[in-house]
Write a protein that holds these residues in place. Structure first.
Motif, PDB file in Angstrom:
ATOM      1  N   ARG A 153       0.839  -1.192   0.000  1.00 25.65           N
ATOM      2  CA  ARG A 153       0.000   0.000   0.000  1.00 25.65           C
ATOM      3  C   ARG A 153       0.871   1.238   0.000  1.00 25.65           C
ATOM      4  O   ARG A 153       1.858   1.313   0.720  1.00 25.65           O
ATOM      5  N   VAL A 154       0.524   2.201  -0.840  1.00 26.55           N
ATOM      6  CA  VAL A 154       1.215   3.482  -0.839  1.00 26.55           C
ATOM      7  C   VAL A 154       0.284   4.540  -0.259  1.00 26.55           C
ATOM      8  O   VAL A 154      -0.939   4.441  -0.372  1.00 26.55           O
ATOM      9  N   PHE A 155       0.872   5.526   0.376  1.00 20.48           N
ATOM     10  CA  PHE A 155       0.110   6.631   0.943  1.00 20.48           C
ATOM     11  C   PHE A 155       0.559   7.913   0.261  1.00 20.48           C
ATOM     12  O   PHE A 155       1.752   8.180   0.143  1.00 20.48           O
ATOM     13  N   LEU A 156      -0.420   8.694  -0.209  1.00 17.83           N
ATOM     14  CA  LEU A 156      -0.129   9.919  -0.945  1.00 17.83           C
ATOM     15  C   LEU A 156      -0.604  11.133  -0.156  1.00 17.83           C
ATOM     16  O   LEU A 156      -1.637  11.088   0.515  1.00 17.83           O
ATOM     17  N   THR A 157       0.153  12.194  -0.280  1.00 18.96           N
ATOM     18  CA  THR A 157      -0.320  13.462   0.243  1.00 18.96           C
ATOM     19  C   THR A 157      -1.342  14.029  -0.739  1.00 18.96           C
ATOM     20  O   THR A 157      -1.480  13.536  -1.867  1.00 18.96           O
ATOM     21  N   ARG A 158      -2.056  15.062  -0.319  1.00 18.89           N
ATOM     22  CA  ARG A 158      -3.042  15.666  -1.224  1.00 18.89           C
ATOM     23  C   ARG A 158      -2.374  16.232  -2.475  1.00 18.89           C
ATOM     24  O   ARG A 158      -2.924  16.148  -3.570  1.00 18.89           O
ATOM     25  N   GLU A 159      -1.192  16.810  -2.308  1.00 26.38           N
ATOM     26  CA  GLU A 159      -0.487  17.384  -3.451  1.00 26.38           C
ATOM     27  C   GLU A 159      -0.067  16.296  -4.435  1.00 26.38           C
ATOM     28  O   GLU A 159      -0.197  16.461  -5.651  1.00 26.38           O
ATOM     29  N   GLN A 160       0.436  15.177  -3.905  1.00 28.87           N
ATOM     30  CA  GLN A 160       0.840  14.072  -4.772  1.00 28.87           C
ATOM     31  C   GLN A 160      -0.369  13.506  -5.508  1.00 28.87           C
ATOM     32  O   GLN A 160      -0.304  13.224  -6.708  1.00 28.87           O
TER      33      GLN A 160
ATOM     34  N   VAL B 218      -2.745   3.701 -11.392  1.00 26.62           N
ATOM     35  CA  VAL B 218      -2.493   2.539 -10.532  1.00 26.62           C
ATOM     36  C   VAL B 218      -2.104   3.002  -9.132  1.00 26.62           C
ATOM     37  O   VAL B 218      -2.611   2.498  -8.120  1.00 26.62           O
ATOM     38  N   ILE B 219      -1.230   3.983  -9.054  1.00 24.82           N
ATOM     39  CA  ILE B 219      -0.772   4.478  -7.754  1.00 24.82           C
ATOM     40  C   ILE B 219      -1.924   5.139  -7.008  1.00 24.82           C
ATOM     41  O   ILE B 219      -2.107   4.933  -5.802  1.00 24.82           O
TER      42      ILE B 219
ATOM     43  N   HIS C 141      -6.083   4.760  -2.645  1.00 27.01           N
ATOM     44  CA  HIS C 141      -7.488   4.852  -2.250  1.00 27.01           C
ATOM     45  C   HIS C 141      -8.027   3.527  -1.711  1.00 27.01           C
ATOM     46  O   HIS C 141      -9.234   3.404  -1.494  1.00 27.01           O
ATOM     47  N   GLY C 142      -7.155   2.531  -1.527  1.00 27.29           N
ATOM     48  CA  GLY C 142      -7.561   1.303  -0.861  1.00 27.29           C
ATOM     49  C   GLY C 142      -7.770   0.094  -1.757  1.00 27.29           C
ATOM     50  O   GLY C 142      -8.160  -0.959  -1.274  1.00 27.29           O
ATOM     51  N   TRP C 143      -7.527   0.201  -3.029  1.00 26.36           N
ATOM     52  CA  TRP C 143      -7.694  -0.951  -3.912  1.00 26.36           C
ATOM     53  C   TRP C 143      -6.550  -1.928  -3.683  1.00 26.36           C
ATOM     54  O   TRP C 143      -5.398  -1.533  -3.526  1.00 26.36           O
ATOM     55  N   TYR C 144      -6.867  -3.208  -3.721  1.00 25.19           N
ATOM     56  CA  TYR C 144      -5.850  -4.249  -3.601  1.00 25.19           C
ATOM     57  C   TYR C 144      -5.127  -4.422  -4.942  1.00 25.19           C
ATOM     58  O   TYR C 144      -5.660  -4.088  -5.999  1.00 25.19           O
ATOM     59  N   VAL C 145      -3.934  -4.988  -4.861  1.00 23.77           N
ATOM     60  CA  VAL C 145      -3.119  -5.202  -6.060  1.00 23.77           C
ATOM     61  C   VAL C 145      -3.871  -6.068  -7.069  1.00 23.77           C
ATOM     62  O   VAL C 145      -3.895  -5.768  -8.273  1.00 23.77           O
ATOM     63  N   GLU C 146      -4.516  -7.121  -6.587  1.00 16.73           N
ATOM     64  CA  GLU C 146      -5.223  -8.033  -7.492  1.00 16.73           C
ATOM     65  C   GLU C 146      -6.396  -7.348  -8.178  1.00 16.73           C
ATOM     66  O   GLU C 146      -6.676  -7.585  -9.359  1.00 16.73           O
ATOM     67  N   LYS C 147      -7.090  -6.486  -7.452  1.00 16.97           N
ATOM     68  CA  LYS C 147      -8.232  -5.778  -8.037  1.00 16.97           C
ATOM     69  C   LYS C 147      -7.762  -4.777  -9.096  1.00 16.97           C
ATOM     70  O   LYS C 147      -8.373  -4.641 -10.158  1.00 16.97           O
TER      71      LYS C 147
END
Length: 160
Positions: A6-13, A35-36, A41-47
């Protein structure tokens, strides 16, 4: 089984990645940015893989690259292999020779002319493919020469 990737993004990113969709960029870069965003936003890799019809490993590679390189990881590096030895101006030079000079050339002669005048070694087969692809050689739609430059000789027919 490993931990969830899981990656976490700031609002700017997130906003930057969203704006990449509207810019004039390769589709692959836009897809990687999406994809990122989907992963953040919580999607799994497989989805995500099923959504893009890609393999899960491809999605994981994109996410790992994002973590290591950031936004620069979205773009592709130059490909492997031998780079062209000729330039656009070299092919234009040959086309001009074919148009202006009163004689005809075969691919071997053109390769020799390119080597003697421009110091570029190109095989006759490769040269033929390049010119044909540009529509400058052969029976393509756009021909360099409008008519045959060699005078026609009438053949005598044998009658027995």
């Amino acid at each position: 089984m490993g931990a969830r990737l899981r990656v976490f993004l700031t609002r700017e990113q997130d906003k930057t990645l969203l704006n990449l969709r509207t810019r004039d960029l390769p589709q692959k870069v836009k897809d990687k940015a999406e994809v990122i965003r989907l992963n953040s936003h919580g999607w799994y890799v497989e989805k995500i893989a099923a959504h893009f019809d890609w393999t899960p490993q491809t999605i994981r590679e994109i996410l790992h690259k994002w973590e290591k390189q950031g936004i620069e990881g979205l773009w592709e590096l130059p490909g492997r292999g031998c780079k062209p030895k000729y330039g656009e101006e070299d092919i234009v030079f040959l086309e001009e020779c074919l148009k202006k000079e009163p004689r005809t050339y075969n691919s071997v002669q053109l390769a020799q002319k390119l080597e003697s005048e421009r110091q570029i070694q190109l095989s006759p087969d490769r040269l033929r493919r390049v010119l044909k692809k540009r529509g400058s050689f052969g029976n393509e739609l756009e021909r360099v020469t409008k008519e045959n430059k060699t005078p026609k000789t009438e053949k005598l027919s044998k009658q027995t």
